[in-house]
Design a protein around this motif. Sequence first.
Motif, PDB file in Angstrom:
ATOM      1  N   LYS A  29      62.655  44.430  22.415  1.00 23.54           N
ATOM      2  CA  LYS A  29      61.608  43.783  21.637  1.00 23.54           C
ATOM      3  C   LYS A  29      61.462  42.362  22.166  1.00 23.54           C
ATOM      4  O   LYS A  29      62.461  41.666  22.390  1.00 23.54           O
ATOM      5  CB  LYS A  29      61.995  43.786  20.154  1.00 23.54           C
ATOM      6  CG  LYS A  29      60.882  43.397  19.250  1.00 23.54           C
ATOM      7  CD  LYS A  29      61.216  43.691  17.794  1.00 23.54           C
ATOM      8  CE  LYS A  29      60.002  43.333  16.946  1.00 23.54           C
ATOM      9  NZ  LYS A  29      60.228  43.634  15.543  1.00 23.54           N
ATOM     10  N   ASP A  85      61.154  38.576  22.364  1.00 21.28           N
ATOM     11  CA  ASP A  85      61.597  37.462  21.521  1.00 21.28           C
ATOM     12  C   ASP A  85      60.485  36.419  21.506  1.00 21.28           C
ATOM     13  O   ASP A  85      60.314  35.660  22.463  1.00 21.28           O
ATOM     14  CB  ASP A  85      62.894  36.874  22.070  1.00 21.28           C
ATOM     15  CG  ASP A  85      63.450  35.749  21.226  1.00 21.28           C
ATOM     16  OD1 ASP A  85      62.739  35.228  20.335  1.00 21.28           O
ATOM     17  OD2 ASP A  85      64.616  35.375  21.469  1.00 21.28           O
ATOM     18  N   GLN A  86      59.717  36.416  20.443  1.00 26.21           N
ATOM     19  CA  GLN A  86      58.557  35.520  20.335  1.00 26.21           C
ATOM     20  C   GLN A  86      58.938  34.049  20.214  1.00 26.21           C
ATOM     21  O   GLN A  86      58.079  33.179  20.346  1.00 26.21           O
ATOM     22  CB  GLN A  86      57.683  35.937  19.144  1.00 26.21           C
ATOM     23  CG  GLN A  86      57.082  37.326  19.278  1.00 26.21           C
ATOM     24  CD  GLN A  86      56.081  37.434  20.411  1.00 26.21           C
ATOM     25  OE1 GLN A  86      55.397  36.479  20.765  1.00 26.21           O
ATOM     26  NE2 GLN A  86      56.002  38.616  20.996  1.00 26.21           N
ATOM     27  N   SER A  87      60.220  33.750  19.990  1.00 30.14           N
ATOM     28  CA  SER A  87      60.634  32.356  19.863  1.00 30.14           C
ATOM     29  C   SER A  87      60.828  31.679  21.219  1.00 30.14           C
ATOM     30  O   SER A  87      61.024  30.464  21.273  1.00 30.14           O
ATOM     31  CB  SER A  87      61.936  32.256  19.053  1.00 30.14           C
ATOM     32  OG  SER A  87      63.042  32.735  19.803  1.00 30.14           O
ATOM     33  N   LYS A  88      60.749  32.435  22.318  1.00 34.45           N
ATOM     34  CA  LYS A  88      60.961  31.870  23.648  1.00 34.45           C
ATOM     35  C   LYS A  88      59.689  31.220  24.176  1.00 34.45           C
ATOM     36  O   LYS A  88      58.578  31.674  23.911  1.00 34.45           O
ATOM     37  CB  LYS A  88      61.435  32.943  24.636  1.00 34.45           C
ATOM     38  CG  LYS A  88      62.737  33.595  24.230  1.00 34.45           C
ATOM     39  CD  LYS A  88      63.839  32.577  24.110  1.00 34.45           C
ATOM     40  CE  LYS A  88      65.133  33.222  23.677  1.00 34.45           C
ATOM     41  NZ  LYS A  88      65.912  32.385  22.794  1.00 34.45           N
ATOM     42  N   ALA A 114      56.310  33.060  25.574  1.00 37.30           N
ATOM     43  CA  ALA A 114      56.563  34.472  25.255  1.00 37.30           C
ATOM     44  C   ALA A 114      55.290  35.295  25.385  1.00 37.30           C
ATOM     45  O   ALA A 114      54.189  34.824  25.074  1.00 37.30           O
ATOM     46  CB  ALA A 114      57.119  34.607  23.841  1.00 37.30           C
TER      47      ALA A 114
END
Length: 113
Positions: free
Chosen positions: A49, A51-54, A57
Amino acid sequence: MPHYLTELYSAKPAWLALPRQGRQQFLAAIGSAMPGLSALGVELITFGKVDQSKLHAASQTFFAVWRCPDATALEALVAGIAQSGWHEYFDTINAAGRGTDLAGHLAELGAAA
């Protein structure tokens, strides 16, 4: 030289609307196709999945990374995914090609027009 496929994908409304049993049947069919890919030398490196915090992203929800022994196996992988009906349920972006080392990639970048 090995070839690679990186997929980025998110569920379409058709997947979200599919009942649990329909999802399970579809995913079971996907799983049953894996031995045929392995016979071609196709190797799953990882699924995950995003990682939208990177930083920077991808907007897609999931990713998959595959290694293939050659362009023929890569084409079989991409065709098999399409034939499975995958794209009816998931918006997918493919990044595929022959792998190289750092020096080779730096040369590719330097030659970019």
